[in-house]
Write an enzyme that holds these catalytic residues in place. Structure first.
Site, PDB file in Angstrom:
ATOM      1  N   LYS A  87      27.919 -19.616   3.164  1.00 41.07           N
ATOM      2  CA  LYS A  87      27.733 -20.140   1.807  1.00 41.07           C
ATOM      3  C   LYS A  87      28.330 -21.543   1.764  1.00 41.07           C
ATOM      4  O   LYS A  87      29.510 -21.737   2.035  1.00 41.07           O
ATOM      5  CB  LYS A  87      28.428 -19.241   0.795  1.00 41.07           C
ATOM      6  CG  LYS A  87      27.812 -17.861   0.669  1.00 41.07           C
ATOM      7  CD  LYS A  87      28.644 -16.941  -0.210  1.00 41.07           C
ATOM      8  CE  LYS A  87      28.764 -17.469  -1.609  1.00 41.07           C
ATOM      9  NZ  LYS A  87      29.474 -16.510  -2.490  1.00 41.07           N
ATOM     10  N   ASP A 111      29.734 -10.316 -12.410  1.00 46.72           N
ATOM     11  CA  ASP A 111      28.421 -10.919 -12.148  1.00 46.72           C
ATOM     12  C   ASP A 111      27.584 -10.006 -11.253  1.00 46.72           C
ATOM     13  O   ASP A 111      26.890 -10.471 -10.355  1.00 46.72           O
ATOM     14  CB  ASP A 111      28.585 -12.298 -11.510  1.00 46.72           C
ATOM     15  CG  ASP A 111      27.321 -13.156 -11.663  1.00 46.72           C
ATOM     16  OD1 ASP A 111      26.542 -12.892 -12.591  1.00 46.72           O
ATOM     17  OD2 ASP A 111      27.126 -14.069 -10.846  1.00 46.72           O
ATOM     18  N   GLY A 135      18.558 -19.370   1.168  1.00 45.42           N
ATOM     19  CA  GLY A 135      18.337 -19.444  -0.268  1.00 45.42           C
ATOM     20  C   GLY A 135      19.351 -20.351  -0.928  1.00 45.42           C
ATOM     21  O   GLY A 135      20.172 -20.997  -0.267  1.00 45.42           O
ATOM     22  N   GLY A 151      21.814 -20.483  -4.619  1.00 51.47           N
ATOM     23  CA  GLY A 151      22.265 -19.841  -5.850  1.00 51.47           C
ATOM     24  C   GLY A 151      23.167 -20.750  -6.637  1.00 51.47           C
ATOM     25  O   GLY A 151      23.227 -21.960  -6.408  1.00 51.47           O
ATOM     26  N   GLY A 152      23.910 -20.144  -7.590  1.00 54.43           N
ATOM     27  CA  GLY A 152      24.788 -20.933  -8.433  1.00 54.43           C
ATOM     28  C   GLY A 152      25.905 -21.591  -7.657  1.00 54.43           C
ATOM     29  O   GLY A 152      26.411 -22.643  -8.042  1.00 54.43           O
ATOM     30  N   PHE A 153      26.332 -20.994  -6.545  1.00 57.57           N
ATOM     31  CA  PHE A 153      27.413 -21.540  -5.726  1.00 57.57           C
ATOM     32  C   PHE A 153      26.925 -22.687  -4.869  1.00 57.57           C
ATOM     33  O   PHE A 153      27.611 -23.690  -4.691  1.00 57.57           O
ATOM     34  CB  PHE A 153      27.959 -20.414  -4.843  1.00 57.57           C
ATOM     35  CG  PHE A 153      29.080 -20.821  -3.941  1.00 57.57           C
ATOM     36  CD1 PHE A 153      28.840 -21.434  -2.725  1.00 57.57           C
ATOM     37  CD2 PHE A 153      30.398 -20.588  -4.302  1.00 57.57           C
ATOM     38  CE1 PHE A 153      29.866 -21.802  -1.889  1.00 57.57           C
ATOM     39  CE2 PHE A 153      31.440 -20.954  -3.471  1.00 57.57           C
ATOM     40  CZ  PHE A 153      31.167 -21.563  -2.264  1.00 57.57           C
ATOM     41  N   GLY A 154      25.726 -22.546  -4.346  1.00 54.75           N
ATOM     42  CA  GLY A 154      25.185 -23.533  -3.424  1.00 54.75           C
ATOM     43  C   GLY A 154      24.216 -22.861  -2.468  1.00 54.75           C
ATOM     44  O   GLY A 154      23.738 -21.756  -2.718  1.00 54.75           O
ATOM     45  N   VAL A 173      22.801 -21.072   1.069  1.00 54.72           N
ATOM     46  CA  VAL A 173      23.251 -20.080   2.043  1.00 54.72           C
ATOM     47  C   VAL A 173      22.420 -20.254   3.310  1.00 54.72           C
ATOM     48  O   VAL A 173      21.185 -20.324   3.247  1.00 54.72           O
ATOM     49  CB  VAL A 173      23.106 -18.646   1.500  1.00 54.72           C
ATOM     50  CG1 VAL A 173      23.604 -17.638   2.525  1.00 54.72           C
ATOM     51  CG2 VAL A 173      23.854 -18.492   0.188  1.00 54.72           C
TER      52      VAL A 173
END
Length: 670
Positions: free
Chosen positions: A375, A472, A354, A356-359, A361
């Site tokens: 991640k 969060d 997937g 997300g906001g971090f990058g 995975v």
């Protein structure tokens, strides 16, 4: 005679994991000692007895910390064949918060490891609890549930003298607990100038011990109970550096390290060892005196050498610990980039879980570790490096069964990676909000996720060495293992609080719209109640099966999830918000009570005034409480809006939120 228990590898693993469950304020982890299941009796789920024993533990968890003795008994279903009796006792040096936190951990063991057993006892280092279908409280038989657990480490020389000192300490502690303490509790230390060598190659000089009886016992009865344990000690703990008798009515433990809080009530000094022939310098001949002097000098040389070795090893250990702490700050637990590339097939698209906001995975595999989740920081992300460092510093210090485990980090060139344990069921949102997959989430599983997430937050807020606010918490940051146990992840936005500080004001609001508390989203006020608000939103999502960002039908009186839930609560029909899949399930009695309770808790957590929201400890107690009549009545939650057509983003609330750095979740697999 103590009952010796042989533990399977599965049980041993459970013990290890449970020992990491909680870290009280004093810094020592809450330790699961053992448990006892009476396999000769059984009950089925959702029966009256099942309800009764849940009620018993909830009552004990709420009542025991508020007594002056840390002790309580309870009974329910009186006069029926489903009657249950219970008892709880917290260790004498444990404060109310520690007592409540310890007892809140008991049901996870009682209703999993001893699922369906009618007589269960759970021993933590700071508390114990038992429930049974027989009235064991009427006959204090300490041999009924008695587990002896010796240490694996031994005294290598003069073990008999060591055992004698342990027995002396136990006797002195028993006297003090019985005749000098209203709590029937005593902690003490025995100091030996001669010392003892151990299999750990340390010189042992101090022996620490704790004894305790239930405080309802008379002094003589307590002393007799402890003496029976003391008599059994040589049979179980001979030559062992530590040992404990876990029992209901009185218990005993000794170690060669400090494991209790506060000053010892008993302090003993062992007499020096006298040679067997009683020789001394005054009565011996010059030749014998010279021989003795030579022997003493030789012994001193040996002891000095051992002491130097001891100091050297301690210095090395301290340096390694210091180096480890520095390495965490600079990026330790390092993985080689080539290894990670190989593990993920060079970040192949088919391994992508997937984004997300971090990058992104990715799933990977390491021969010595097994499956991993990596991640990978987006190279275009401006804040990723600081978030990665924050997550590394935080998560490397956290150990809890409901937190995702960080395995390491890789930082090389433009690549910045975090390596986590792989959780096969990914994140909660990928199942909860999928029309087909959410059939996997029975109410029992959803309740388990709610309870486990609450335990993880309690650890962050109260029981870890440093107070941590996640900031969060949301469905995509709750990961699920193979047994659907929840693990909170993504600590890149977390905030630490040190000392007694509990609140702050921040100029940079970060998080996810819909999960952010009003005082934080608008004013930047940050406290643990921010996480409580997010938890409340999460609970309501789990109950309804709907996102907080869902747009409701035009004919509905409410436009968002909170309005929807509040409208039904006011009308007295809160169960109508329940996910339709749950309404189709079989037995509805206990399920409906728990659903109603979770809606109530969810609404309390999202109150507009942070002071009106419960703490996570209170939430855990409420989750175990069958009777909800003593719950506070919720008022209208924050951020509830009527369904108004043609609403634009020019409202004051929207304007206030737009200035903050918030993230919009992308609901994809993690």
């Amino acid at each position: 005679m103590a009952t010796r228990v042989l533990l399977s590898s599965k049980v041993i693993l459970a013990l290890v994991l449970a020992s990491l469950f909680s870290l009280p304020r004093h810094g020592r982890a809450l330790e699961l000692m053992n448990w006892s299941c009476n396999n000769g009796s059984a009950y089925a789920a959702n029966t009256t007895y099942d309800t009764n024993v849940h009620s018993i533990l909830a009552t004990l968890t709420a009542r025991t910390p508020n007594t002056t003795t840390g002790f309580a008994t309870a009974t329910t279903g009186r006069g029926t064949d489903t009657e249950a009796w219970g008892l709880a006792l917290c260790r004498g040096d444990t404060d109310r918060v520690g007592c409540a936190s310890c007892l809140a951990a008991v049901p996870a063991v009682a209703f999993n490891e001893c699922r369906g057993d009618m007589d269960v006892t759970v021993f933590y280092d700071r508390c114990l609890a038992r429930f049974s279908y027989v009235d064991f409280t009427a006959r204090p038989d300490n041999t009924e549930v008695l587990i002896g657990s010796p240490s694996a480490d031994r005294i290598t020389a003069d073990a008999g003298h060591f055992d004698a000192l342990v027995a002396d300490l136990a006797g002195a502690l028993a006297d003090w607990a019985a005749y000098n303490s209203t709590l029937r509790y005593a902690a003490g230390v025995m100091t030996s100038g001669d010392g003892f060598m151990s299999t750990t190659e340390d010189m042992v000089h101090n022996i620490y011990g704790v004894v305790q009886c239930t405080p309802d016992q008379a002094a003589a009865a307590c002393r007799a109970c402890l003496e029976a344990l003391r008599v059994d000690m040589p049979k179980v703990f001979a030559g062992k550096m530590g040992g404990r008798f876990n029992a209901v009515w009185c218990n005993l433990r000794y170690e060669t390290f400090v494991f209790f809080d506060g000053d010892p009530s008993v302090k003993l000094v062992a007499p020096p060892v006298v040679p067997e022939d009683g020789m001394n310098f005054a009565s011996s001949s010059p030749e014998n005196a010279a021989a003795v002097v030579g022997a003493v000098l030789g012994a001193l040389v040996i002891l000095l050498s051992l002491f130097i070795i001891y100091l050297w090893k301690k210095l090395q250990a301290k340096q390694l610990s210091y180096a480890a702490d520095k390495d965490v700050d600079s990026g330790s637990l390092l993985f080689d980039l080539a290894i990670i590339r190989k593990a993920t097939a060079n970040f192949a698209e088919h391994n992508k879980l997937g984004h997300g906001g971090f990058g992104a995975v990715y799933k990977g595999f390491l021969p010595d570790v097994g499956e991993i989740a990596v991640k990978r920081l987006d190279r275009t992300s401006g804040q990723g490096l600081e978030q990665l460092r924050n997550e590394l510093l935080l998560v490397a210090k956290l150990r809890h069964n409901n937190l995702a485990k960080l395995l390491g980090v890789c930082i090389k060139g433009d690549e910045k990676l975090l390596v986590y344990e792989f959780l096969p069921n990914r994140s909660l949102d990928t199942i909860l909000f999928d029309p087909q997959k959410r059939e996997q989430l029975s109410w029992e599983t959803r309740y388990q996720i709610i309870h486990g997430t609450a335990r993880g937050l309690l650890y962050l807020h109260e029981d870890s060495q440093i107070k941590i606010i996640h900031r969060d918490l949301k469905a995509s940051n709750v990961l699920l293992d193979s047994n659907m146990n929840p693990k909170i992840s993504d600590f890149g936005l977390a905030r630490l609080f040190s000392g007694t500080k509990t609140t702050s004001i921040t100029s940079q609001v970060v998080g996810t719209l819909g999960y952010m508390a009003p005082e934080y989203a608008v004013l930047g006020h940050l406290s643990v109640k921010v996480d409580v608000y997010s938890f409340g939103i999460l609970v309501l999502e789990i109950v309804t099966g709907r996102r907080n960002t869902d747009v409701f039908d035009a004919d509905e009186e409410s436009s968002n999830l909170l309005s929807y839930v509040w409208d039904h609560w006011q009308k007295g029909i809160p169960l109508e918000i329940t996910d339709t899949l749950l309404l189709l399930s079989g037995s509805r009695g206990l399920q409906d009570m728990e659903l109603l309770k979770c809606v109530h808790i969810g609404l309390l957590c999202v109150q507009e005034n942070p002071a009106d929201r419960p703490t996570m400890l209170s939430v855990l107690v409420m989750l175990q409480d069958i009777d909800t009549t003593n719950f506070a009545a919720p008022s209208k939650p924050a951020f509830t809006f009527a369904n108004v057509r043609n609403t634009t983003s020019s409202s004051p609330s929207a304007a206030a939120l737009s200035a903050n750095e918030v993230s919009i979740s992308e609901f994809h697999p993690r």
